[in-house]
Scaffold this motif. Structure first.
Motif, PDB file in Angstrom:
ATOM      1  N   LYS A   1       0.812  -1.221   0.000  1.00 14.24           N
ATOM      2  CA  LYS A   1       0.000   0.000   0.000  1.00 14.24           C
ATOM      3  C   LYS A   1       0.843   1.269   0.000  1.00 14.24           C
ATOM      4  CE  LYS A   1      -3.628  -2.274   2.745  1.00 14.24           C
ATOM      5  NZ  LYS A   1      -4.412  -2.214   4.020  1.00 14.24           N
ATOM      6  N   LEU A   2       2.173   1.110  -0.019  1.00 15.18           N
ATOM      7  CA  LEU A   2       3.037   2.270   0.182  1.00 15.18           C
ATOM      8  C   LEU A   2       2.801   3.359  -0.855  1.00 15.18           C
ATOM      9  CD1 LEU A   2       5.257   3.848   1.536  1.00 15.18           C
ATOM     10  CD2 LEU A   2       6.954   2.374   0.438  1.00 15.18           C
ATOM     11  N   ASP A   3       2.722   3.012  -2.124  1.00 12.92           N
ATOM     12  CA  ASP A   3       2.518   4.031  -3.146  1.00 12.92           C
ATOM     13  C   ASP A   3       1.189   4.763  -2.944  1.00 12.92           C
ATOM     14  OD1 ASP A   3       4.950   3.609  -4.389  1.00 12.92           O
ATOM     15  OD2 ASP A   3       4.153   2.147  -5.819  1.00 12.92           O
ATOM     16  N   LYS A   4       0.166   4.026  -2.542  1.00 10.93           N
ATOM     17  CA  LYS A   4      -1.133   4.650  -2.269  1.00 10.93           C
ATOM     18  C   LYS A   4      -1.025   5.599  -1.076  1.00 10.93           C
ATOM     19  CE  LYS A   4      -4.418   2.424  -0.109  1.00 10.93           C
ATOM     20  NZ  LYS A   4      -5.500   1.479   0.254  1.00 10.93           N
ATOM     21  N   PHE A   5      -0.294   5.186  -0.044  1.00  9.86           N
ATOM     22  CA  PHE A   5      -0.110   6.043   1.126  1.00  9.86           C
ATOM     23  C   PHE A   5       0.642   7.321   0.752  1.00  9.86           C
ATOM     24  CE2 PHE A   5      -0.166   2.312   4.417  1.00  9.86           C
ATOM     25  CZ  PHE A   5      -1.537   2.222   4.272  1.00  9.86           C
ATOM     26  N   ILE A   6       1.673   7.183  -0.092  1.00 11.30           N
ATOM     27  CA  ILE A   6       2.440   8.364  -0.507  1.00 11.30           C
ATOM     28  C   ILE A   6       1.552   9.324  -1.295  1.00 11.30           C
ATOM     29  CG2 ILE A   6       4.320   9.151  -2.011  1.00 11.30           C
ATOM     30  CD1 ILE A   6       5.776   6.519  -1.235  1.00 11.30           C
ATOM     31  N   GLU A   7       0.746   8.779  -2.183  1.00 13.09           N
ATOM     32  CA  GLU A   7      -0.180   9.618  -2.950  1.00 13.09           C
ATOM     33  C   GLU A   7      -1.108  10.385  -2.010  1.00 13.09           C
ATOM     34  OE1 GLU A   7      -3.682   9.110  -6.376  1.00 13.09           O
ATOM     35  OE2 GLU A   7      -2.382   7.420  -5.853  1.00 13.09           O
TER      36      GLU A   7
END
Length: 363
Positions: free
Chosen positions: A241-247
């Motif tokens: 989920k990291l990319d979603k969290f960064i977004e």
């Protein structure tokens, strides 16, 4: 009370943790440890990931594997969490403090060279509050002076410097997965490196110094710095989920920026920076107050149901690290800076409410 930061835990995390528990592998052995190390390294395009019990032990492990010891000096930003300096002290080495850059708050490369002595062995740049350090400049200094670089990326998962992820520039980089970080394993940390020899050293040191393939035989004195399979199970799910969290973190920053920009234009506050060469992940969206008492300001927001967090104290003023030196930028940032609620679950309406209360308090 609206919290500054909180974890986002979903069904996948719960499912993975249950799998780890049901497997019987609940300590430092189990499939999730290897999977988390491999996937975290792959995410960064780095060859080796070595998981640890927390971010502080990751820093200590990195320093030990590089042979930092008594009589050595390590350059550390004066404005950072105490763990960065503590890890140096664990090695019986000396942390030497460097002031912050006024534009983006991380260690100021221009101030680094004046702090180098014949005893300096390494630099630990800290990507503070999610903003990258100027790594090309730092690497040039390190190469010219034959110094190791250990990136402290505890607050900057997925941040980028000139389109390359932080954690890929140093000899070793270190991450934290504490509960308030962008992704979490509850407690936990990771070292990344492209150097196979360093990776092997760290693997041995984190497991009591035990020789691989020869159980209970110890060639060196090591540490018990291992991550558990339960922690890693949580980490595997979080990493997906990291990319979603960064977004989401960047969306949060954009809403704050758009709704507080007029206060910045009126010189009442300074907004969280993002340099042209950086992709900041805004771990904790932060502002600097101008001509306003930060403690009074925080108390007024607290009475309105909004939690905030003051910036770190400059390390040089606290008893364990007290040294001389003049660090005017860090002093100003520490006195006037605060982190605003920035958890990935926060809604736009809540951010707008916070911005209105800030405007109200600053009238």
């Amino acid at each position: 009370m609206i919290p500054v930061l909180e974890p986002s835990i979903g069904e996948k995390e719960i499912e993975n943790v249950l799998k780890a528990v049901k497997s019987g592998w609940v300590s430092s052995k189990g499939k999730f440890v290897e999977e988390f190390e491999r996937k975290f390294a792959e995410y960064h395009g780095v060859n080796f990931g070595v998981s640890t019990s927390n971010g502080t032990t990751a820093l200590h492990l990195a320093l030990e594997s590089l042979g930092i010891g008594k009589g050595d000096e390590v350059l550390v930003p004066v404005l950072t969490f105490a763990a960065t300096a503590n890890a140096v002290l664990y090695c019986n080495a000396k942390p030497v403090f460097v002031d912050s850059h006024p534009d983006y708050w991380c260690i100021d490369p221009e101030k680094i060279e004046e702090r180098i002595t014949k005893n300096t062995k390494a630099i630990i740049p800290v990507h503070l509050y999610g903003h990258p350090c100027d790594m090309a400049w730092i690497q040039d200094i390190a190469e010219e002076n034959d110094l190791y670089v250990i990136e402290d990326a505890a607050e900057a998962h997925g941040a980028e410097y000139r389109s390359e992820k932080v954690g890929t520039f140093g000899d070793i980089s270190c991450f934290s997965f504490y509960g308030n970080k962008i992704i979490t394993t509850g407690e936990g940390g990771m070292c990344l490196t492209d150097d196979e020899d360093l990776a092997e050293k760290m693997i041995i040191l984190r497991d009591h110094g035990m020789k691989p393939g020869k159980r209970y035989w110890h060639d060196v004195v090591g540490f018990n710095y291992r991550m558990t399979n339960i922690q890693a199970a949580l980490g595997v799910a979080q990493l997906s989920k990291l990319d979603k969290f960064i977004e989401k973190k960047r969306e949060i920053a954009s809403v704050y920026h758009d709704n507080l920009n007029d206060l910045a234009e009126d010189n009442k506050i300074t907004l969280h920076p993002e340099m042209p060469w950086a992709k900041c992940v805004f771990w904790a969206y932060s502002i600097i107050l101008e001509d306003t008492d930060s403690e009074v300001f925080r108390e007024k927001l607290s009475r309105r149901g909004i939690d905030t967090r003051a910036f770190f104290y400059p390390l040089n003023v606290m008893p364990p690290y007290k040294t001389g030196g003049n660090f005017p930028v860090a002093d100003r940032l520490s006195s006037n800076g605060l982190n605003l609620p920035s958890g990935v679950e926060i809604s736009e309406d809540t951010i707008l409410f916070i911005c209105e209360r800030i405007r109200e308090v600053l009238k």
